[in-house]
Design a protein around this motif. Sequence first.
Motif, short mmCIF file in Angstrom:
data_model
loop_
_atom_site.label_atom_id
_atom_site.label_comp_id
_atom_site.label_asym_id
_atom_site.label_seq_id
_atom_site.Cartn_x
_atom_site.Cartn_y
_atom_site.Cartn_z
N ARG A 188 0.94 -1.44 -0.10
CA ARG A 188 0.01 -0.11 -0.14
C ARG A 188 0.79 1.26 0.21
O ARG A 188 0.49 2.19 0.49
N TYR A 200 -6.62 14.15 3.62
CA TYR A 200 -6.24 14.39 5.08
C TYR A 200 -6.54 16.25 4.17
O TYR A 200 -6.79 17.38 4.93
N ASN A 224 -8.74 1.93 2.16
CA ASN A 224 -8.88 2.50 3.54
C ASN A 224 -10.11 3.49 3.19
O ASN A 224 -9.32 4.27 4.24
N GLY A 227 -12.53 3.52 6.07
CA GLY A 227 -11.54 4.51 7.84
C GLY A 227 -11.35 5.62 6.93
O GLY A 227 -11.87 6.62 8.51
N PHE A 228 -11.03 6.82 6.02
CA PHE A 228 -11.10 8.04 5.62
C PHE A 228 -12.16 8.57 6.05
O PHE A 228 -12.37 9.48 6.26
C1 LIG Z 1 -7.47 3.46 7.90
O1 LIG Z 1 -7.83 5.03 8.50
C2 LIG Z 1 -8.29 5.32 9.56
C3 LIG Z 1 -8.67 6.88 9.72
O2 LIG Z 1 -7.93 7.26 9.75
C4 LIG Z 1 -7.08 4.32 10.69
O3 LIG Z 1 -7.59 4.86 11.98
C5 LIG Z 1 -6.34 3.17 10.14
O4 LIG Z 1 -5.69 2.98 10.67
C6 LIG Z 1 -6.04 3.82 8.64
N1 LIG Z 1 -6.13 2.07 8.35
C7 LIG Z 1 -4.74 1.52 7.79
C8 LIG Z 1 -4.65 0.33 7.25
O5 LIG Z 1 -4.29 1.87 7.24
#
Ligand SMILES: *[C@@H]1O[C@H](CO)[C@@H](O)[C@H](O)[C@H]1NC(C)=O
Length: 456
Positions: A188, A200, A224, A227-228
């Motif tokens: 990644r 971000y 991800n 996550g975002f």
């Molecule tokens: C994905 O995004 C979240 C939020 O920013 C973060 O906390 C998490 O570590 C990320 N996961 C990876 C695998 O990068």
Amino acid sequence: MALRVCVFLLLSIVVCSCTRYEPTWESLDSRPLPSWYDDAKFGIFIHWGVFSVPSFGSEWFWHSWKTGVKSVVDFMKSNYPPDFTYADFAREFTAELYNPDHWADVFKASGAKYVVLTSKHHEGFCNWPTNVSFNWNAQEVGPKRDLVGDLAKAIRKRTDIHFGLYHSLFEWYNPMYLQDHENGFKTRYFVERKSMPELYELVNTYKPEVVWSDGDAGPVDYWNSTGFLAWLYNDSPVKDTVVTNDRWGAGTSCKHGGYYTCQDRFNPGKKQNHKWENCMTIDSGSWGYRRNVDLANYLTAHQLITTLAETVSCGGNLLMNIGPTHDGRIVPVFEERLRQMGEWLAVNGEAIYGSVPWSHQNDTLTKGVWYTSKKTDDGGTAVYCIMLAWPENDVLKLGSASPQTGLAVSMLGYPGLVKWTPLGGTAGIQLQMPVISAAKMPCRWAWVFKLTYQSV
Ligand SMILES: *[C@@H]1O[C@H](CO)[C@@H](O)[C@H](O)[C@H]1NC(C)=O
Ligand SMILES: *[C@@H]1O[C@H](CO)[C@@H](O)[C@H](O)[C@H]1NC(C)=O
Ligand SMILES: *[C@@H]1O[C@H](CO)[C@@H](O)[C@H](O)[C@H]1NC(C)=O
């Protein structure tokens, strides 16, 4: 008094129960879409980048060249030296006539309620001074200015238009992306060093109220994106007002995210059960500005208003694209179309902004008639009937409108009532077109009848 304060506090707690979203689609998809977006109905899309320099073919110029599209290969052979690279175009992305105040004024005149600018398209060139791109950005090469920030400022200073940003997750030729791709997305590098830091940074710096994601070639887990989005909805500076689309990784389009775009120029002609957007172009063949365009490729005002009516009737928003030139101009054809939209909306906006789909989307009897509706103050219903062509015999037959007692019909922008009679048979009415002198015609291209039904 104490009781009141208590109730107030209790209410505040309920209202601000401060839902935390989890980075799962189940949780993210449960977030209600901020209401400004559905009310807005009409936005402007702007595709601007290094592709605006060759302005030939389309914004996919680089890709077309590399993959051997003949017209583009020939164009390069005839006009540029053999060692010329795509990156060499960047210094000609000069933007010396870029006047964001003027852009903001044109957008305002169009009646649009939001604007979405490409911060970075698939070519990877960033239109803002990002610190995750060494010199493939507008501060370092070409315009030598912050194209994104300058537009954001002008729009916020001069209008109440919502400012949004388009961002391409992938980049055609970024070596880190290509490597991740080669590794079957098990690594990644590109996401961690480029795509996500950019997103971000864009949100923190420019506080866009639309994050329009694209170029999502790769799995959701790779990007991800969940996550975002969880961060965007929970903790970002725009957490309460931001809206997003549905292009967040393989398989998400038309299924997950905020509103659905499904595919470009999505215009299903039927009511959808999820908020959606029709993103389309005034130049029917390209998103970026192209010089090799024919007048016939530009949609007419009538075609654009038709698309607006079809889209809004079925619950969608229309995001209409223009492509500025490498030197920062909105060419007169685009400006004219935008001002024509504004001219029409100035009379008929009541039928569009803040409307909801009616029980019928288009008329069952007459082609080219589309409906929207609103609740009236006294509990009745206003049905807006958008007529895309003036009937030759001055009579409009509406199979979908019922002949209810107390029904009042008027034409937006024209004083007085419009005469209606029942159609006979089970349902339907017919409207007698008012006799209007040309000088008093409220608008061009399409006319709106307001059918006011009392509550029953
Ligand atoms: C994905 O995004 C979240 C939020 O920013 C973060 O906390 C998490 O570590 C990320 N996961 C990876 C695998 O990068
Ligand atoms: C640029 O990067 C640095 C560190 O990598 C970070 O602290 C800073 O916030 C970034 N700037 C922006 C505008 O995001
Ligand atoms: C209503 O719209 C749909 C979808 O565009 C179309 O298939 C249908 O023919 C239209 N009905 C009439 C009467 O025009």
